[in-house]
Scaffold this active site. Structure first.
Site, PDB file in Angstrom:
ATOM      1  CB  ILE A  22     -16.266  25.513   6.831  1.00 11.23           C
ATOM      2  CG1 ILE A  22     -16.960  24.996   5.563  1.00 11.23           C
ATOM      3  CG2 ILE A  22     -17.049  25.074   8.042  1.00 11.23           C
ATOM      4  CD1 ILE A  22     -16.088  25.013   4.352  1.00 11.23           C
ATOM      5  CB  ALA A  23     -19.537  28.874   9.687  1.00 14.08           C
ATOM      6  CB  SER A  45     -19.926  31.351  17.849  1.00  9.69           C
ATOM      7  OG  SER A  45     -18.535  31.462  18.122  1.00  9.69           O
ATOM      8  CE1 TYR A  66     -21.039  26.465  19.401  1.00  8.74           C
ATOM      9  CE2 TYR A  66     -19.150  26.770  20.850  1.00  8.74           C
ATOM     10  CZ  TYR A  66     -19.688  26.735  19.578  1.00  8.74           C
ATOM     11  OH  TYR A  66     -18.897  26.973  18.493  1.00  8.74           O
ATOM     12  CG  LEU A  85     -20.566  23.072  16.361  1.00 11.07           C
ATOM     13  CD1 LEU A  85     -21.574  22.407  17.293  1.00 11.07           C
ATOM     14  CD2 LEU A  85     -19.805  24.188  17.094  1.00 11.07           C
ATOM     15  CE  LYS A 108     -18.036  17.063   2.621  1.00  8.44           C
ATOM     16  NZ  LYS A 108     -18.253  18.448   3.017  1.00  8.44           N
ATOM     17  NE  ARG A 175     -10.419  21.935   7.808  1.00  4.20           N
ATOM     18  CZ  ARG A 175     -10.871  23.021   8.423  1.00  4.20           C
ATOM     19  NH1 ARG A 175     -10.195  23.539   9.442  1.00  4.20           N
ATOM     20  NH2 ARG A 175     -11.990  23.597   8.039  1.00  4.20           N
ATOM     21  CG  ASP A 187      -9.729  17.778   6.924  1.00  2.00           C
ATOM     22  OD1 ASP A 187     -10.826  18.358   6.751  1.00  2.00           O
ATOM     23  OD2 ASP A 187      -8.628  18.323   6.677  1.00  2.00           O
ATOM     24  CE1 TYR A 191     -15.564  17.430   0.169  1.00  2.00           C
ATOM     25  CE2 TYR A 191     -14.043  17.086   1.997  1.00  2.00           C
ATOM     26  CZ  TYR A 191     -15.011  17.847   1.377  1.00  2.00           C
ATOM     27  OH  TYR A 191     -15.434  19.016   1.939  1.00  2.00           O
TER      28      TYR A 191
END
Lengths: 374, 374
Positions: A22-23, A45, A66, A85, A108, A175, A187, A191
């Site tokens: 996602i990053a 990372s 980290y 993360l 989130k 996930r 996950d 939403y």
């Protein structure tokens, strides 16, 4: 930091913490459209190969592992972290950033437990730094317009929310792993819960749910599929099914005494979003262009920092969803209706938060495959 | 009656029992397209005004009140009744028709309790007459094609069914009154339960549900809205929301590991029905013409009588839904997951049952307003 003349033209300096899919495909490219008040200055990372390749790509010299977080924050004069993360690490990195006096924009779901959420709220409050949870749809026109339609009375009294959000997730993806906070509910369900809450503008009081696991490769200790029903104080009902083992579907529908609105896809940032508004048997279709959902979060959070405003979505907004999801988990385990403890929540997203930024081209990710099998 | 040469060209003589809205706008007009083996010869109703007006309209001389049923059946040499009475009356009239040696085509839901369903099966079996439950979608091409798609493997392993079926029902309509078997679950939920069962081709084993009542004018002792989740032995999950207090919506969606199919509207006989089949992110749309859903039931049931075949949908099919709905009611009351007793069911509808008849123009009903407020 108070809103002062000295903040004019100032840019908030971000470290992105966690350089997963996602990053790489969404958060980092978004800085290209957030330049008015935000800049990327550091990467954190555990994977040196990613750090090198991605750091090179974005010309970010300050980068490290980290355990070097505090050093990097200081060296790069970081104002804010974007925490991307796994969910189970959100609390630790929020606390460490806050302790270093750095503002926190956190993905989130906020955390896996109410206790962790509360600790994150406390840690940031105690150090006087901002905390925002990265609900990108709180800045997205189609979702915010759905809120306006629900509030307008066009649908009459809004009585039901229904949603279906599914994706076949690659076995082994984080996930799907319980130790890092995976599973369909946390996950994807986040939403649906968030949408029901922003559309109804109240907090649910009861949950019942059923969870299912069919593919052992995909879902070892987590829910592959969860179907839940929530009751709200007004009498409205929300129900949704989420799954990591069903081909991609993404929509919600709200319906009232006078009409209904279906939004499809509802939750995606990789396509346009369409409204199907039906009143008196006639359906109007309205399409909202594909946009960058991440740059608005950066621009908005930077503004909150520069103007010393409490972000919406705040830490309380993150907690509000986590407590509902925890009750859903508990209801799925007990097979009974579970009460959700009362919760006061005044601040809600509305169309005023809409921000339009052009879509980005996602680069090929380094050591970070897409969650989807397809 | 065995299949013999003497049945060639013979028409089954029907009495329609109950001349409410559905009989007037759908069942009676359907005889115009069922002439190959079915004819309307008698009407039974408690309303002399309706009997006169409707009898006149269709040229039916044999007509009378409910206490004259046996006389009328004999006088008009009736072979079969179409029972279009409130749900609570299905058992009594099935038993009376069976006792008179008359075959029974009975509206769904079959009855309000398993006990009544079993009594109806027993009564018809004991007297050697056929019993069919009027599931019009078992003869409808779009619904039967959805079954074929689910079975074809195109969607991969089918894992979830979701459905939303709502209508604002006029306060005072029989569909809202408990003493005649009203409420959203029995009125509308029967379609969702039946669809989940014909698509998954298995019987659910667990139910959980939440019922809600918001408008006291509409729902005195019945559920205005019910949201339910069913678990099937394969692990598939069905969930649906039905309401008599929400603007008209009617669709179902089934989804598997490889794709999904949305059918909308799904349950209506007053419009065309559309498939939206999505595989690998590409959606194909296919529209099925508006048809008469009632003439096929008459033609099919008459064939079953003439050829001495067990109808599908049988009394067992009606019972199969009633037992699921009763468990849903019980789960909504207890707030717990309720087990559904094991049930063997071999016979299922398939595309072979599709029958295409042209749509009818519904006449203006006499003393029988539409259930819908809109």
């Amino acid at each position: 930091m108070a809103k002062t003349a000295s903040n004019e033209g100032r840019k908030i300096r971000y470290a992105v913490v966690g350089v997963g899919n996602i990053a790489q495909v969404a958060v980092l490219p978004a800085f290209a459209h957030a330049g008015e008040n935000s800049e990327l200055v550091a990467l954190v990372s555990g994977d040196p190969e990613k750090l090198a390749a991605v750091g090179e790509r974005y010309g970010v010299a300050e980068r490290g592992g980290y355990d070097e977080l505090e050093d990097i924050l200081r060296r790069a004069r970081v104002d804010a972290v974007y925490i991307a993360l796994p969910n189970t690490h959100h609390r630790e990195f929020t606390e460490r950033a806050a302790a270093a006096g750095v503002h926190v924009l956190c993905e989130k779901p906020m955390a896996m437990t109410e206790e962790d959420c509360e600790a994150m709220i406390r840690a940031t409050k105690d150090r006087g730094v901002k905390l925002m949870i990265a609900y990108r749809l709180h800045f997205e026109e189609a979702n915010l317009s759905a809120i306006e339609i629900a509030r307008s009375g066009k649908l009459g009294a809004v009585r039901a929310f229904t949603s279906f959000f599914t994706q076949v997730v690659r076995p082994g993806d984080i996930r799907t792993r319980s130790e890092v906070g995976g599973g369909a509910l946390f996950d994807l369900g986040v939403y649906c819960v968030n949408a029901a809450r922003y559309l109804f503008r109240e907090e649910p009081v009861e949950a019942l749910a059923l969870s299912q696991r069919l593919d052992e490769r995909r879902a070892k200790d987590v829910d592959e599929t969860t179907s839940a029903i929530l009751r709200f104080p007004s009498g409205a009902i929300a129900q949704f099914t989420v799954s990591q083992g069903i081909s991609s579907v993404s929509w919600f529908q709200i319906a009232g005494t006078e009409g209904d609105l279906r939004v499809e896809p509802a939750f995606d940032y990789t396509s346009e979003i369409t409204h199907y508004l039906t009143i008196g048997g006639k359906t109007e279709k309205k399409t909202f262009k594909k946009r960058d959902h991440f740059a608005p979060e950066l621009v908005y959070f930077s503004r909150c920092i520069l103007e010393d405003k409490e972000p919406e979505p705040s830490g309380l907004e993150g907690l509000a969803d986590v407590r509902v999801m925890r009750t859903i988990q508990s209801a799925a385990a007990s097979g009974r209706v579970e009460a959700i403890a009362p919760f006061e929540k005044e601040q809600r997203p509305d169309l005023g938060q809409s921000m339009k930024k052009p879509p980005v081209d996602a680069p090929e990710p380094v050591n970070a495959p897409s969650p989807s099998e397809q």
